[in-house]
Design an enzyme around this catalytic site. Sequence first.
Site, PDB file in Angstrom:
ATOM      1  N   HIS A 168      42.727  68.532  33.465  1.00 10.00           N
ATOM      2  CA  HIS A 168      43.424  67.571  32.617  1.00 10.00           C
ATOM      3  C   HIS A 168      43.534  68.108  31.188  1.00 10.00           C
ATOM      4  O   HIS A 168      42.882  69.084  30.823  1.00 10.00           O
ATOM      5  CB  HIS A 168      42.691  66.221  32.596  1.00 10.00           C
ATOM      6  CG  HIS A 168      42.948  65.399  33.815  1.00 10.00           C
ATOM      7  ND1 HIS A 168      42.191  65.500  34.950  1.00 10.00           N
ATOM      8  CD2 HIS A 168      43.892  64.451  34.075  1.00 10.00           C
ATOM      9  CE1 HIS A 168      42.648  64.651  35.851  1.00 10.00           C
ATOM     10  NE2 HIS A 168      43.679  64.004  35.359  1.00 10.00           N
ATOM     11  N   LYS A 220      41.501  63.936  27.348  1.00 12.38           N
ATOM     12  CA  LYS A 220      40.903  63.044  28.341  1.00 12.38           C
ATOM     13  C   LYS A 220      39.418  62.931  28.051  1.00 12.38           C
ATOM     14  O   LYS A 220      38.701  63.929  27.980  1.00 12.38           O
ATOM     15  CB  LYS A 220      41.136  63.560  29.759  1.00 12.38           C
ATOM     16  CG  LYS A 220      40.605  62.606  30.811  1.00 12.38           C
ATOM     17  CD  LYS A 220      41.096  62.963  32.200  1.00 12.38           C
ATOM     18  CE  LYS A 220      40.553  61.991  33.248  1.00 12.38           C
ATOM     19  NZ  LYS A 220      40.934  60.593  32.972  1.00 12.38           N
TER      20      LYS A 220
END
Length: 233
Positions: free
Chosen positions: A130, A134
């Site tokens: 990600h 995040k």
Amino acid sequence: MNIALLGYGRMGKEIEKIAISRGHTIVIKSDGNTKYDINIADIAIDFSIPDAAFNNISNCINHQVPVISGTTGWLDKYADAVALCKEKKGAFIYASNFSLGVNIFFELNNQLAKMMRQLKDYNVSIEEIHHTKKLDAPSGTAITLADGIVENTAYTGWELNKATTAENLPIHAKRIPEVPGTHTVSYASTIDEIHINHTAKNRHGFALGAVIAAEWLLDKEGVYSMKDVLNID
């Protein structure tokens, strides 16, 4: 439909664009510091932060506003949210990922785990990648994948960034700038490897799924999942 956006970061802004394009009105945009009256909304979509999610969800349920949440990292209080929803006869959906493609991927993962559970020579692992903004690791999507494998195999749990053991499968989490989300499930033996993966090209799929879930939940009562929204048995 009048929508409250609880969390107005990049996902909130993407949801706003899709909701408006589908004929809805955004009546609340909360960045976490904004005061608002949730009663003006027909439904709320929560993509906030882990520390705020449960309070956002509880506030909606207490005011009879249906709510869907895609915030991860708060699930130690999920059972409390479910209990409150049942007590107040509210409406609630939580999903670790609202992407329609990812929810199909979840079902493929479950079916593959069932097929592989008798093949003891294969070790299972999950990798998730990600963007660097995040906040939680592993991702909620990776945990959902791991839970599906645990449910259908002899594994009893998962560990973050560890080697595979007889009891636990590893989830390897990586953070790379500007990656919306990539998840890979691997079965490896000394003979060969099997991989299934889902790669998000942008945030549009997550946002579209969230709006579709909100449209589906309106005027319902109870606790649901994306399997209900997509009519997946």
